[in-house]
Design a protein around this motif. Sequence first.
Motif, PDB file in Angstrom:
ATOM      1  N   HIS A   9       0.580  -1.287  -0.259  1.00  0.00           N
ATOM      2  CA  HIS A   9       0.296  -0.416  -0.070  1.00  0.00           C
ATOM      3  C   HIS A   9       0.935   0.847   0.270  1.00  0.00           C
ATOM      4  N   HIS A  10       0.856   1.947  -1.219  1.00  0.00           N
ATOM      5  CA  HIS A  10       1.295   3.361  -1.566  1.00  0.00           C
ATOM      6  C   HIS A  10       3.090   3.093  -0.811  1.00  0.00           C
ATOM      7  N   PHE A  11       3.740   1.541  -1.800  1.00  0.00           N
ATOM      8  CA  PHE A  11       4.669   1.140  -1.764  1.00  0.00           C
ATOM      9  C   PHE A  11       5.875   1.423  -3.065  1.00  0.00           C
ATOM     10  N   ARG A  12       6.574   2.355  -2.920  1.00  0.00           N
ATOM     11  CA  ARG A  12       7.781   2.976  -4.864  1.00  0.00           C
ATOM     12  C   ARG A  12       5.836   3.279  -5.239  1.00  0.00           C
ATOM     13  N   MET A  58      14.283   5.097   4.635  1.00  0.00           N
ATOM     14  CA  MET A  58      12.660   4.726   4.502  1.00  0.00           C
ATOM     15  C   MET A  58      11.341   5.548   4.150  1.00  0.00           C
ATOM     16  N   THR A  59      11.844   6.781   4.302  1.00  0.00           N
ATOM     17  CA  THR A  59      10.395   7.753   4.131  1.00  0.00           C
ATOM     18  C   THR A  59      10.716   7.438   2.313  1.00  0.00           C
ATOM     19  N   GLU A  60      11.606   7.155   2.025  1.00  0.00           N
ATOM     20  CA  GLU A  60      11.945   7.152   0.629  1.00  0.00           C
ATOM     21  C   GLU A  60      11.100   6.606  -0.853  1.00  0.00           C
ATOM     22  N   LEU A  61      10.469   5.408   0.446  1.00  0.00           N
ATOM     23  CA  LEU A  61       9.713   4.056  -0.437  1.00  0.00           C
ATOM     24  C   LEU A  61       8.453   4.873  -0.051  1.00  0.00           C
ATOM     25  N   ILE A  62       8.144   5.419   0.601  1.00  0.00           N
ATOM     26  CA  ILE A  62       6.979   6.249   0.540  1.00  0.00           C
ATOM     27  C   ILE A  62       6.091   6.628  -1.414  1.00  0.00           C
ATOM     28  N   HIS A  63       5.413   5.993  -1.760  1.00  0.00           N
ATOM     29  CA  HIS A  63       4.810   6.552  -2.754  1.00  0.00           C
ATOM     30  C   HIS A  63       4.535   8.092  -3.176  1.00  0.00           C
ATOM     31  N   TRP A  64       4.267   8.794  -4.079  1.00  0.00           N
ATOM     32  CA  TRP A  64       4.171   9.858  -4.029  1.00  0.00           C
ATOM     33  C   TRP A  64       3.160  10.428  -3.689  1.00  0.00           C
ATOM     34  N   ASN A  65       2.993  11.983  -2.450  1.00  0.00           N
ATOM     35  CA  ASN A  65       2.045  12.112  -2.041  1.00  0.00           C
ATOM     36  C   ASN A  65       1.366  11.706  -0.380  1.00  0.00           C
ATOM     37  N   ALA A  66       1.438   9.418  -0.380  1.00  0.00           N
ATOM     38  CA  ALA A  66       0.797   9.420   0.142  1.00  0.00           C
ATOM     39  C   ALA A  66       1.650  10.009   1.754  1.00  0.00           C
ATOM     40  N   GLN A  67       1.023   9.669   2.554  1.00  0.00           N
ATOM     41  CA  GLN A  67       1.505   9.930   4.429  1.00  0.00           C
ATOM     42  C   GLN A  67       2.556   8.740   4.677  1.00  0.00           C
ATOM     43  N   GLY A  68       2.325   8.156   4.092  1.00  0.00           N
ATOM     44  CA  GLY A  68       3.043   6.617   4.834  1.00  0.00           C
ATOM     45  C   GLY A  68       3.254   5.081   3.212  1.00  0.00           C
ATOM     46  N   ARG A  90       5.880   5.249   8.489  1.00  0.00           N
ATOM     47  CA  ARG A  90       4.890   6.724   7.693  1.00  0.00           C
ATOM     48  C   ARG A  90       6.279   8.038   7.613  1.00  0.00           C
ATOM     49  N   LYS A  91       5.011   9.048   7.396  1.00  0.00           N
ATOM     50  CA  LYS A  91       5.793  10.096   6.362  1.00  0.00           C
ATOM     51  C   LYS A  91       6.975  10.908   7.360  1.00  0.00           C
ATOM     52  N   LEU A  96       6.234   1.313  12.255  1.00  0.00           N
ATOM     53  CA  LEU A  96       5.749  -0.150  12.909  1.00  0.00           C
ATOM     54  C   LEU A  96       5.358  -1.050  12.446  1.00  0.00           C
ATOM     55  N   ILE A  97       5.866  -2.083  13.536  1.00  0.00           N
ATOM     56  CA  ILE A  97       5.968  -3.842  13.161  1.00  0.00           C
ATOM     57  C   ILE A  97       5.365  -4.072  14.118  1.00  0.00           C
TER      58      ILE A  97
END
Length: 373
Positions: A9-12, A58-68, A90-91, A96-97
Amino acid sequence: MLLEFLSLHHFRNYPQLELDLTGYQKVALIGPNAQGKSNFLEAIYVMAFASSFRTSRMTELIHWNAQGFSIRSRCRRERGDDFLLGYETRKNGKRLIQYNHTYQKRLIDYIGHLKLVLFSQGDLNLVTGQPHRRRLYIDLLLIQCKPGYYKLLQNYNRVMKQRNVLLKSFKEYRSLETIPQVQKDNLDLWDVQLSQLAATVVQQRKIMLDALLPLIKQKHVEMSGLCEELDLEYRSTITDMDAEGILDLLNQKRRQDIFRAQTTVGPHRDDVIIKYMKRDLKAVGSQGQIRTAALAMKVAELCYVKEKIGEYPILLLDDVFSELDIRRQQLLVEQISYDGLQSFITTTHLDQTVEKLMKEQGLILHVREGKIR
């Protein structure tokens, strides 16, 4: 070990993906470059190690404009039991694991459940690359096969960083003699802790390497057809491996460490030298010999995990075949066609070698712009 379900979900470049992989031991992801094939493997790697093999942020893995982003998976051990993993970043950087729907406070309670071996193009430079790549090769094996090693490594890195912070604070003093005694006493305390942890890290690395070496030699002979064996030498900045000897060395290097504001000796500076015919392969080997050695080391990694935990880890092959000639492609396929080994392979096209690997229990996925069909 098998990965049976993966959700992104919202990964890369994957806004949303749910994939049922039950029953498939070989999965090929095919498509042009920059479409999301490596991103898919990266997500599996994050599930295993709570880190990326491509970035430290790790925040670089968040899809564009997503919060995490979040990743969910269901895995099955060879003995038949399932377990669930969940990972979120999260952004704001918060992580969370989850293991079996229960949030974990410590990484040591999360990392190690999913056993994994990654073989990427970068690993073809395992012999010639920087020392940190070879240290990581050893450390990831120990993290997956030696309970408690990850905590040990965490503690060593924490103490070393604290020592380095103290060393940097000494820059305001003009000489070693003008540093207040209380500060020197603090450094003494960090040195005692660091020497004890360093001795254990080096000892466990050397024990593991001694056990791994016969497998590497065997795989190298099988893949090269040559009787001359590889040898691996653990080369340390520490000459006396016990805690007392390391403490003495830290005292000897103190003036140098203060000048550089960093710890100049310890397992964080060690290396593994790969030798062929008793000479450093990096210096004397051809490109073909170096790549065959790297292949042997990665296949030995698979076999070592199987030997220690009783089942194969999941294998990720990230665009490796495109960098190998036909002969080495075929050798690699022969070496990873084990029953019970689940492999994920990325490639730009389904050539004859990969097609051979996919004949039984194979799933072919076409990847384009973060979508899989």
